[in-house]
Design an enzyme around this catalytic site. Sequence first.
Site, PDB file in Angstrom:
ATOM      1  N   GLY A   1     -18.053  -5.423 -10.024  1.00  0.00           N
ATOM      2  CA  GLY A   1     -17.657  -5.787  -8.670  1.00  0.00           C
ATOM      3  C   GLY A   1     -17.633  -4.571  -7.761  1.00  0.00           C
ATOM      4  N   GLY A   2     -16.890  -4.702  -6.671  1.00  0.00           N
ATOM      5  CA  GLY A   2     -16.822  -3.635  -5.673  1.00  0.00           C
ATOM      6  C   GLY A   2     -16.318  -2.321  -6.263  1.00  0.00           C
TER       7      GLY A   2
ATOM      8  N   GLY B   1      -4.926   4.383 -13.160  1.00  0.00           N
ATOM      9  CA  GLY B   1      -5.672   4.796 -11.977  1.00  0.00           C
ATOM     10  C   GLY B   1      -4.840   5.425 -10.866  1.00  0.00           C
TER      11      GLY B   1
ATOM     12  N   SER C   1       0.819  -1.213   0.000  1.00  0.00           N
ATOM     13  CA  SER C   1       0.000   0.000   0.000  1.00  0.00           C
ATOM     14  C   SER C   1       0.857   1.269   0.000  1.00  0.00           C
ATOM     15  CB  SER C   1      -0.921   0.019   1.226  1.00  0.00           C
ATOM     16  OG  SER C   1      -1.548   1.294   1.310  1.00  0.00           O
TER      17      SER C   1
ATOM     18  N   LYS D   1     -13.676  -3.598   2.098  1.00  0.00           N
ATOM     19  CA  LYS D   1     -14.515  -2.406   1.888  1.00  0.00           C
ATOM     20  C   LYS D   1     -15.993  -2.641   2.181  1.00  0.00           C
ATOM     21  CE  LYS D   1     -11.476  -0.048  -1.338  1.00  0.00           C
ATOM     22  NZ  LYS D   1     -11.343   0.647  -2.614  1.00  0.00           N
TER      23      LYS D   1
ATOM     24  N   ASN E   1     -14.387   3.178   2.217  1.00  0.00           N
ATOM     25  CA  ASN E   1     -12.921   3.137   2.132  1.00  0.00           C
ATOM     26  C   ASN E   1     -12.302   4.065   3.174  1.00  0.00           C
ATOM     27  OD1 ASN E   1     -13.345   5.679   1.022  1.00  0.00           O
ATOM     28  ND2 ASN E   1     -11.754   5.432  -0.539  1.00  0.00           N
TER      29      ASN E   1
ATOM     30  N   ARG F   1     -18.392  -9.449 -17.655  1.00  0.00           N
ATOM     31  CA  ARG F   1     -18.237 -10.830 -18.132  1.00  0.00           C
ATOM     32  C   ARG F   1     -19.413 -11.685 -17.677  1.00  0.00           C
ATOM     33  NH1 ARG F   1     -12.926 -13.787 -16.053  1.00  0.00           N
ATOM     34  NH2 ARG F   1     -14.051 -13.451 -14.102  1.00  0.00           N
TER      35      ARG F   1
ATOM     36  N   ASP G   1     -13.913   6.776  -3.186  1.00  0.00           N
ATOM     37  CA  ASP G   1     -13.371   6.204  -4.429  1.00  0.00           C
ATOM     38  C   ASP G   1     -13.946   6.869  -5.687  1.00  0.00           C
ATOM     39  OD1 ASP G   1     -11.579   4.360  -3.361  1.00  0.00           O
ATOM     40  OD2 ASP G   1     -13.124   2.828  -3.120  1.00  0.00           O
TER      41      ASP G   1
HETATM   42  P1  ATR Z   1     -13.270  -5.417  -7.404  1.00  0.00           P
HETATM   43  O1  ATR Z   1     -13.593  -5.132  -5.994  1.00  0.00           O
HETATM   44  O2  ATR Z   1     -11.895  -5.005  -7.840  1.00  0.00           O
HETATM   45  O3  ATR Z   1     -14.323  -4.919  -8.351  1.00  0.00           O
HETATM   46  P2  ATR Z   1     -14.335  -8.054  -7.720  1.00  0.00           P
HETATM   47  O4  ATR Z   1     -15.543  -7.693  -6.959  1.00  0.00           O
HETATM   48  O5  ATR Z   1     -13.698  -9.388  -7.522  1.00  0.00           O
HETATM   49  O6  ATR Z   1     -13.187  -7.022  -7.496  1.00  0.00           O
HETATM   50  O7  ATR Z   1     -14.681  -7.880  -9.264  1.00  0.00           O
HETATM   51  C1  ATR Z   1     -13.758  -8.116 -10.278  1.00  0.00           C
HETATM   52  C2  ATR Z   1     -14.376  -7.685 -11.604  1.00  0.00           C
HETATM   53  O8  ATR Z   1     -13.428  -7.903 -12.663  1.00  0.00           O
HETATM   54  C3  ATR Z   1     -15.620  -8.453 -11.962  1.00  0.00           C
HETATM   55  O9  ATR Z   1     -16.489  -7.597 -12.660  1.00  0.00           O
HETATM   56  C4  ATR Z   1     -15.054  -9.545 -12.887  1.00  0.00           C
HETATM   57  O10 ATR Z   1     -15.983 -10.088 -13.765  1.00  0.00           O
HETATM   58  P3  ATR Z   1     -16.959 -11.318 -13.301  1.00  0.00           P
HETATM   59  O11 ATR Z   1     -18.061 -10.677 -12.524  1.00  0.00           O
HETATM   60  O12 ATR Z   1     -17.398 -11.941 -14.555  1.00  0.00           O
HETATM   61  O13 ATR Z   1     -16.093 -12.225 -12.460  1.00  0.00           O
HETATM   62  C5  ATR Z   1     -14.021  -8.760 -13.630  1.00  0.00           C
HETATM   63  N1  ATR Z   1     -12.991  -9.610 -14.238  1.00  0.00           N
HETATM   64  C6  ATR Z   1     -11.978 -10.276 -13.611  1.00  0.00           C
HETATM   65  N2  ATR Z   1     -11.218 -10.924 -14.494  1.00  0.00           N
HETATM   66  C7  ATR Z   1     -11.756 -10.710 -15.724  1.00  0.00           C
HETATM   67  C8  ATR Z   1     -11.412 -11.087 -17.061  1.00  0.00           C
HETATM   68  N3  ATR Z   1     -10.353 -11.859 -17.322  1.00  0.00           N
HETATM   69  N4  ATR Z   1     -12.174 -10.622 -18.075  1.00  0.00           N
HETATM   70  C9  ATR Z   1     -13.237  -9.816 -17.834  1.00  0.00           C
HETATM   71  N5  ATR Z   1     -13.615  -9.411 -16.596  1.00  0.00           N
HETATM   72  C10 ATR Z   1     -12.884  -9.841 -15.562  1.00  0.00           C
END
Ligand code: ATR
Length: 285
Positions: free
Chosen positions: A126-127, A252, A13, A64, A85, A149, A100
């Site tokens: 995701g988050g 980012g 971090s 989070k 956060n 996805r 965020d």
């Molecule tokens: P975060 O808190 O960083 O959002 P997360 O909740 O685990 O972490 O979410 C990861 C995101 O990245 C999800 O939207 C995931 O898609 P899925 O919901 O289908 O799992 C996406 N992601 C991770 N690897 C991926 C890949 N190779 N191609 C496309 N999307 C991907």
Amino acid sequence: MKLAVFGSPIAHSRSPEIHQAFAAQFGRTIEYQRILASPEQLSERFAEFVASGGVGANVTVPLKEHALSFCAKLSPRAEQAQAVNTLIHRNNEWLGHNTDGDGLVADLLRLGVKLRGARVLVLGAGGAVRGIIGPMLDAEVAHLHIANRTEVKAQKLLVEWQQRLAGELEITPKVFYTLLTAGDLNSAAGSSGNGQWDIIINATSTGLTQERPDIPDASLANKPFCYDMVYGNQPTPFMLWAENHGCAVADGLGMLIEQAALSYFQWAGDIPDTKVVLDSVRSQL
Ligand code: ATR
């Protein structure tokens, strides 16, 4: 002032150096630690931190959402994101906030990217996405499309935000109408099949594994500004792909610094100069 960031892993971090740089701008002395904590350990680590005089905390992956349950009060941003956060310990209770999404908006403004009226494609559900939808809507984007996805996760977020826009959930956005849509990764090509996006935000975790979301090349037809929420000393595969198609890109790191500045303000009441800190952290990557 005693502060800390909690997460797992946490050794990487950059928050301590960022907050020390902010404090130095105001001649303030702070202590800012990294504290390793899994969701199961968070209660005990928080209690130890408060007992030792801790007054402010950041939480990062994977805490989070979990940290919400420790907060007696939530800001509208934390409520909308269902994630925190930034925590402030005051009058024997934790107040939860989420900087965020506002950090992302601040970084896009710094980069000269116009959000008002923009057609925005967000990749992921995701988050990382939860935190940015409210601030994007408040910035008055014209269209926000969430492509993921696993389509059902994008649809679930869509329904939740449609309820907010309709005033059916407690914290509604400032706006009551924005075109809000969702779909799978192929839907990134847009309803015309020729993606008319002004901005694409990659909020998936693909940059961490040297992958990119598999969206059609047609998504870049309008040469959108392409932002990856992941950062590092190399452009991510998503950024390289977009650059190869003639798009302007950014990583980012600026969002990291901007969200930190908004957290710092909550604890110290001072607004740091983010540009000098961004340049300095960038040079150390
Ligand atoms: P975060 O808190 O960083 O959002 P997360 O909740 O685990 O972490 O979410 C990861 C995101 O990245 C999800 O939207 C995931 O898609 P899925 O919901 O289908 O799992 C996406 N992601 C991770 N690897 C991926 C890949 N190779 N191609 C496309 N999307 C991907």
